[in-house]
Design a protein around this motif. Structure first.
Motif, PDB file in Angstrom:
ATOM      1  N   PRO A  73       0.790  -1.241   0.000  1.00  0.00           N
ATOM      2  CA  PRO A  73       0.000   0.000   0.000  1.00  0.00           C
ATOM      3  C   PRO A  73       0.815   1.280   0.000  1.00  0.00           C
ATOM      4  O   PRO A  73       0.293   2.349  -0.319  1.00  0.00           O
ATOM      5  N   GLU A  78      -1.364   4.446   1.049  1.00  0.00           N
ATOM      6  CA  GLU A  78      -2.099   3.897   2.180  1.00  0.00           C
ATOM      7  C   GLU A  78      -1.125   3.248   3.160  1.00  0.00           C
ATOM      8  O   GLU A  78       0.042   3.020   2.842  1.00  0.00           O
ATOM      9  N   LYS A  79      -1.627   2.937   4.348  1.00  0.00           N
ATOM     10  CA  LYS A  79      -0.805   2.311   5.377  1.00  0.00           C
ATOM     11  C   LYS A  79      -1.038   0.798   5.401  1.00  0.00           C
ATOM     12  O   LYS A  79      -2.150   0.324   5.141  1.00  0.00           O
ATOM     13  N   SER A 126      -5.206   3.525  -7.034  1.00  0.00           N
ATOM     14  CA  SER A 126      -5.167   2.839  -5.742  1.00  0.00           C
ATOM     15  C   SER A 126      -5.929   1.520  -5.823  1.00  0.00           C
ATOM     16  O   SER A 126      -6.640   1.239  -6.795  1.00  0.00           O
TER      17      SER A 126
END
Length: 259
Positions: A73, A78-79, A126
């Motif tokens: 990610p 993103e985490k 994403s």
């Protein structure tokens, strides 16, 4: 060289919990060999094995295969919450820049399962870490603990193809039925990425890169399964093969010799 050379991506794999390996499934390699008549080379997800420029010069086409590891990610902002691994950072670091370089050089790219996700991330898009967790979405994963390939790769849901899109033109239909073996899916589209097919629950199942000079398509299903026997899969592979031949002729400055 008298035949095109197509790169088939490998995944990091640990054998018997002891030995690190780079592996690519026979089915993906066989699909390339049977449908294109080209040579195939397994591309390791190891940056030290070759630079983007070196692979770009060597290859006439690229197949981004499926695989158990997900795109990390970090690549789409993103985490990692620890729930959606394993990851393959080596493959990410090799294939994401190579995907864009191949498309920009007019060399065909076919993304399959994880491959469609790599294409989207390579262009700034994403992924959803587990699409079935979204309200109204179905479970796109394979049946748990199943070992029969016919069941694993059975066609499970419909996909509506974009009117006037590349897939509709290639396949001559507005709706197809596909297999389904994935947990993640394209979410926010990358710059220059177009939706070509959507599942019944709204999940993106097919994409294209409209600015590409040659074949640059991704599918969320496993098109390497029954690549010759399934008419839909065969049509996609043959279109990929035709553009590989064109790229080979341009790249090498040679007419291809009959295989």
């Amino acid at each position: 060289m008298t035949r095109p050379l197509i790169g088939v991506t490998a995944n990091a794999h640990r054998v018997n919990d002891l030995y690190d390996a780079q592996v690519s499934g026979d089915r993906s390699i066989q699909a390339v060999l049977e449908t294109t008549g080209a040579m195939a080379v397994i591309l390791p997800g190891m940056p030290e094995a070759g630079s983007t420029a070196e692979w770009l010069d060597l290859l006439d086409g690229l197949v981004l295969t499926g695989g158990r590891p997900n795109v990390h990610p970090d690549w789409y902002g993103e985490k990692d919450d620890g729930r959606h691994g394993p990851f393959d950072r080596g493959r990410d670091s090799v294939m994401l820049p190579l995907t864009r370089a191949m498309v920009e050089a007019g060399k065909p790219v076919f993304g399959i399962c994880r491959g469609i996700q790599e294409m989207n991330v390579a262009y700034g898009g994403s992924l959803h870490p587990e699409v079935r967790d979204e309200p109204g979405r179905m479970n796109h994963r394979m049946p748990p603990d199943e070992t029969d390939s016919a069941v694993i790769f059975a066609k499970r849901h419909r996909v509506a193809l974009t009117a006037g899109g590349v897939f509709e033109r290639l396949l001559g239909t507005r709706e197809i039925i596909t297999n389904s073996l994935h947990g993640q899916a394209c979410w926010r589209l990358g710059d220059g990425v177009a939706v070509e097919g959507i599942a019944e629950d709204g999940t993106i199942e097919a994409i294209s890169i409209p600015a590409a000079r040659r074949f640059a398509l991704g599918v969320q299903w496993h098109a390497e399964y029954e690549a010759l026997e399934d008419s839909m899969h065969r049509t996609l592979w043959e279109a990929f093969a035709a553009d590989v031949d064109a790229a080979f002729t341009e790249h090498r400055g040679l007419a291809r010799r009959s295989a």
